[in-house]
Enzyme design. Structure first.
Site, short mmCIF file in Angstrom:
data_model
loop_
_atom_site.label_atom_id
_atom_site.label_comp_id
_atom_site.label_asym_id
_atom_site.label_seq_id
_atom_site.Cartn_x
_atom_site.Cartn_y
_atom_site.Cartn_z
N GLU A 76 0.82 -1.21 0.00
CA GLU A 76 0.00 0.00 0.00
C GLU A 76 0.85 1.26 0.00
O GLU A 76 0.62 2.18 -0.77
CB GLU A 76 -0.94 0.02 1.22
CG GLU A 76 -1.74 1.31 1.26
CD GLU A 76 -2.86 1.34 2.29
OE1 GLU A 76 -2.82 0.55 3.24
OE2 GLU A 76 -3.77 2.17 2.12
N ASP A 96 -0.57 -5.11 3.00
CA ASP A 96 -1.01 -3.87 3.66
C ASP A 96 -0.37 -3.87 5.06
O ASP A 96 -0.70 -4.72 5.89
CB ASP A 96 -2.54 -3.84 3.78
CG ASP A 96 -3.03 -2.48 4.26
OD1 ASP A 96 -2.19 -1.66 4.67
OD2 ASP A 96 -4.25 -2.25 4.24
N ILE A 98 -0.63 -1.85 7.60
CA ILE A 98 -1.66 -1.66 8.63
C ILE A 98 -2.99 -1.58 7.91
O ILE A 98 -3.29 -0.57 7.25
CB ILE A 98 -1.46 -0.38 9.47
CG1 ILE A 98 -0.12 -0.39 10.18
CG2 ILE A 98 -2.59 -0.24 10.48
CD1 ILE A 98 0.09 0.78 11.15
N ASP A 99 -3.78 -2.62 8.02
CA ASP A 99 -5.14 -2.54 7.51
C ASP A 99 -6.03 -2.15 8.69
O ASP A 99 -6.04 -2.84 9.71
CB ASP A 99 -5.60 -3.86 6.89
CG ASP A 99 -6.97 -3.70 6.26
OD1 ASP A 99 -7.12 -2.81 5.41
OD2 ASP A 99 -7.90 -4.43 6.64
N THR A 101 -6.13 1.54 9.35
CA THR A 101 -5.29 2.65 9.81
C THR A 101 -6.09 3.62 10.69
O THR A 101 -5.58 4.12 11.69
CB THR A 101 -4.68 3.40 8.60
OG1 THR A 101 -3.95 2.45 7.82
CG2 THR A 101 -3.75 4.52 9.04
N ASP A 244 -5.68 -4.88 0.66
CA ASP A 244 -6.62 -5.04 1.77
C ASP A 244 -7.22 -6.45 1.80
O ASP A 244 -7.65 -6.92 2.85
CB ASP A 244 -7.80 -4.05 1.63
CG ASP A 244 -7.36 -2.58 1.66
OD1 ASP A 244 -6.56 -2.24 2.55
OD2 ASP A 244 -7.82 -1.80 0.82
C1 IPD Z 1 -8.98 0.36 4.64
C2 IPD Z 1 -9.74 -0.50 5.61
C3 IPD Z 1 -11.20 -0.08 5.63
C4 IPD Z 1 -11.82 -0.20 4.25
C5 IPD Z 1 -11.00 0.56 3.23
C6 IPD Z 1 -9.55 0.13 3.28
P1 IPD Z 1 -6.47 0.93 5.34
O1 IPD Z 1 -7.62 0.00 4.61
O2 IPD Z 1 -9.65 -1.85 5.26
O3 IPD Z 1 -11.96 -0.90 6.46
O4 IPD Z 1 -13.10 0.33 4.31
O5 IPD Z 1 -11.55 0.28 1.97
O6 IPD Z 1 -8.82 0.86 2.33
O7 IPD Z 1 -6.52 2.26 4.67
O8 IPD Z 1 -6.81 0.99 6.76
O9 IPD Z 1 -5.22 0.19 5.03
#
Ligand code: IPD
Length: 327
Positions: A76, A96, A98-99, A101, A244
């Site tokens: 990411e 990713d 940190i999923d 964030t 993700d």
């Molecule tokens: C996000 C999270 C969030 C989802 C977003 C993602 P991130 O990833 O998974 O729940 O709704 O579509 O992009 O930005 O925390 O790595």
């Protein structure tokens, strides 16, 4: 190069790596709450990046490059920095750091590292580690998916219980996310969809499916993992990225879930005669990177319907109820 690949060994490496990354996330969180590190906005105030996202991605990327110098990497934060590596037939890590964030920034514990590994364009290994919860999920194509927790350190196979039937969405606990795109046209579609998912058709909500409950945990990877575990019945999102979902796709599929992409591709894949189209529950690259996902848990066979037919029925009913848009 690609013929020498040992997926079991790579999975073991990925699990160890997820623990190191988890430690970095915990330390980053401690620094953040001591006021020693901050965050920036990307697209808008609902799309964040922290120093810990970047530092964790660097850690993971460096370790992979040391252990597997010929493997490709899609992450990411590297992507955000302009390194937009495309999916090829080469062994590729899709990560990713940190999923969740936003959860990380707020100290809400549904935050994880998501490590996917793709071989010949197919996701084959998935590792998701949520360090605040100490939940580790891992899956390898053909070998099942598993969860380890502090209460049950020995890996338990997913789903955690024998799958139940799912007669209709009225019995379902459904996850969707609000996402960071809140512009009026997209938000209107989201709200219309959320209304039909939750609304009571007997109480005047046209097309209302009145699901039992909805959740928005803030982590696509953990949504996938919880559908795999059987604790969510369905998760739907438009707008998340391959990093993700890549690990979650492997974990979910190995737990008997059905994973589909956009409405047209999904509906085309439901008919068993779709010999020329996409086969149901296949994950071609355009699905992996397509930014539209529905995942449905494993469903038990009944006398009148196989579990796979119940998954197809659930996907059709769900897609009839929601709008679609391009992220
Ligand atoms: C996000 C999270 C969030 C989802 C977003 C993602 P991130 O990833 O998974 O729940 O709704 O579509 O992009 O930005 O925390 O790595």
């Amino acid at each position: 190069m690609t013929t020498m690949i040992d997926l079991e060994e790579i999975q073991t490496f990925a699990v160890q790596l997820s623990k190191k990354a988890g430690q970095a996330i915990l330390e980053g969180s401690a620094r953040r709450f001591e006021g020693l590190s901050g965050f920036d906005e990307k697209k808008n105030t609902a799309d964040l990046v922290t120093e810990t996202d970047q530092a964790t991605e660097k850690l993971v990327k460096d370790e992979i490059a040391r252990a597997y110098p010929h493997h490709k990497f899609i992450g990411e934060e590297s992507w955000a920095a302009g390194e937009e590596n495309q999916l090829t037939d080469e062994p590729t890590w899709i990560i990713d750091p940190i999923d969740g964030t936003t959860n990380f920034v707020h100290g809400f514990p549904f935050t994880c590292i998501s490590i996917g590994f793709v071989y010949r364009k197919e996701p084959v290994i998935g590792v998701i580690y949520a360090p605040f919860l100490e939940h580790l999920y891992h899956g390898l194509k053909g070998s099942g998916s598993y969860i380890s927790t502090p209460q049950h350190p020995a890996p338990r196979r997913l789903p955690l219980a024998e799958p139940l039937p799912l007669p209709s969405l009225r019995q379902a606990l459904v996850a969707f996310e609000w996402g960071s795109d809140r512009k009026s046209d997209i938000l209107a579609k989201k709200l219309r969809s959320f209304q039909r998912i939750t609304g009571d058709s007997d109480g005047g909500v046209e097309g209302g499916q009145m699901v039992q409950g909805v959740r928005s945990m803030g982590s696509a990877a953990l949504n996938f993992a919880n559908v795999a575990a059987g604790s969510l019945d369905l998760y739907w999102e438009i707008g998340c990225w391959a990093w993700d979902v890549c690990a979650g796709i492997v974990i979910a599929k190995e737990a008997g879930c059905a994973v589909v992409g956009s409405r047209d591709a999904a509906l085309a894949s439901l008919s068993s005669s779709a010999a020329e189209g996409q086969r149901f529950n296949d994950i071609p690259p355009e699905l992996l990177t397509g930014r539209k996902y529905v995942v449905v848990r494993a469903i038990a066979d009944t006398e009148s319907e196989t579990g796979v037919d119940a998954q197809k029925r659930t996907i059709k009913t769900f897609y009839d109820a929601v709008d679609e848009w391009d992220p």
